[in-house]
Design a protein around this motif. Structure first.
Motif, short mmCIF file in Angstrom:
data_model
loop_
_atom_site.label_atom_id
_atom_site.label_comp_id
_atom_site.label_asym_id
_atom_site.label_seq_id
_atom_site.Cartn_x
_atom_site.Cartn_y
_atom_site.Cartn_z
N THR A 77 2.66 7.81 -1.29
CA THR A 77 3.63 8.06 -2.35
C THR A 77 4.67 6.97 -2.53
OG1 THR A 77 5.03 9.35 -0.85
CG2 THR A 77 3.41 10.56 -2.17
N LYS A 78 4.94 6.16 -1.53
CA LYS A 78 6.00 5.15 -1.62
C LYS A 78 5.42 3.77 -1.88
CE LYS A 78 9.20 8.06 -0.32
NZ LYS A 78 10.28 8.51 -1.10
N GLU A 79 6.30 2.88 -2.32
CA GLU A 79 5.93 1.47 -2.45
C GLU A 79 5.63 0.95 -1.06
OE1 GLU A 79 5.47 -2.13 -4.56
OE2 GLU A 79 6.06 -0.21 -5.42
N PHE A 80 4.48 0.34 -0.90
CA PHE A 80 4.03 -0.04 0.44
C PHE A 80 3.39 -1.41 0.38
CE2 PHE A 80 1.10 0.12 4.06
CZ PHE A 80 1.98 0.52 5.04
N LYS A 81 3.86 -2.30 1.24
CA LYS A 81 3.28 -3.64 1.30
C LYS A 81 2.18 -3.63 2.35
CE LYS A 81 7.44 -5.99 -0.10
NZ LYS A 81 8.47 -6.97 0.22
N GLY A 82 1.02 -4.04 1.95
CA GLY A 82 -0.11 -4.03 2.87
C GLY A 82 -1.23 -3.19 2.31
N ASP A 83 -2.32 -3.16 3.02
CA ASP A 83 -3.49 -2.42 2.60
C ASP A 83 -3.31 -0.94 2.95
OD1 ASP A 83 -6.02 -1.83 1.68
OD2 ASP A 83 -7.00 -2.42 3.56
N LYS A 84 -3.18 -0.10 1.95
CA LYS A 84 -2.95 1.32 2.19
C LYS A 84 -4.10 1.97 2.95
CE LYS A 84 0.21 2.36 -1.54
NZ LYS A 84 0.57 3.27 -2.60
N LEU A 85 -5.32 1.62 2.62
CA LEU A 85 -6.47 2.21 3.29
C LEU A 85 -6.46 1.92 4.79
CD1 LEU A 85 -9.08 3.82 3.03
CD2 LEU A 85 -10.25 1.68 2.57
N SER A 86 -6.14 0.70 5.16
CA SER A 86 -6.09 0.35 6.59
C SER A 86 -5.04 1.17 7.33
CB SER A 86 -5.77 -1.14 6.77
OG SER A 86 -6.79 -1.93 6.23
N TRP A 87 -3.87 1.31 6.73
CA TRP A 87 -2.81 2.07 7.38
C TRP A 87 -3.14 3.55 7.44
CZ3 TRP A 87 0.62 0.38 10.56
CH2 TRP A 87 0.99 -0.96 10.52
#
Length: 66
Positions: free
Chosen positions: A29-39
Motif C-alpha cells: 500500500t505504501k510508496e516503496f523503493k525496491g522490488d516489491k515481489l522480492s520483499w
C-alpha cells in the motif's frame, strides 16, 4: 515454569505472523523503493517458521513430556 515458556513462545510465534502480514500490507500500500515481489517473498519466509512451530512443535513438546 514450563507452561510459561511454552505460552511465551506461542505469543512470539503469533506476533511474528502479525508482523509479517503487516509488513506485506505496508509494502503493497505504501510508496516503496525496491522490488516489491522480492520483499514480499522475504516477508513470507518469516511466516514459515512460526507456522511450523505452531503445528508441529507443540505436538513434539507434548509427546516428549509423556
Amino acid at each position: 515454569m514450563e507452561q510459561i515458556l511454552v505460552i511465551a513462545i506461542i505469543i512470539v510465534a503469533f506476533w511474528s505472523l502479525i508482523t509479517t502480514f503487516r509488513a506485506i500490507y505496508l509494502i503493497l500500500t505504501k510508496e516503496f523503493k525496491g522490488d516489491k515481489l522480492s520483499w514480499i517473498l522475504i516477508s513470507l519466509v518469516a511466516i514459515i517458521g512460526p507456522i511450523l512451530w505452531i503445528t508441529k512443535g507443540k505436538k513434539l513438546i507434548s509427546s516428549a513430556r509423556k
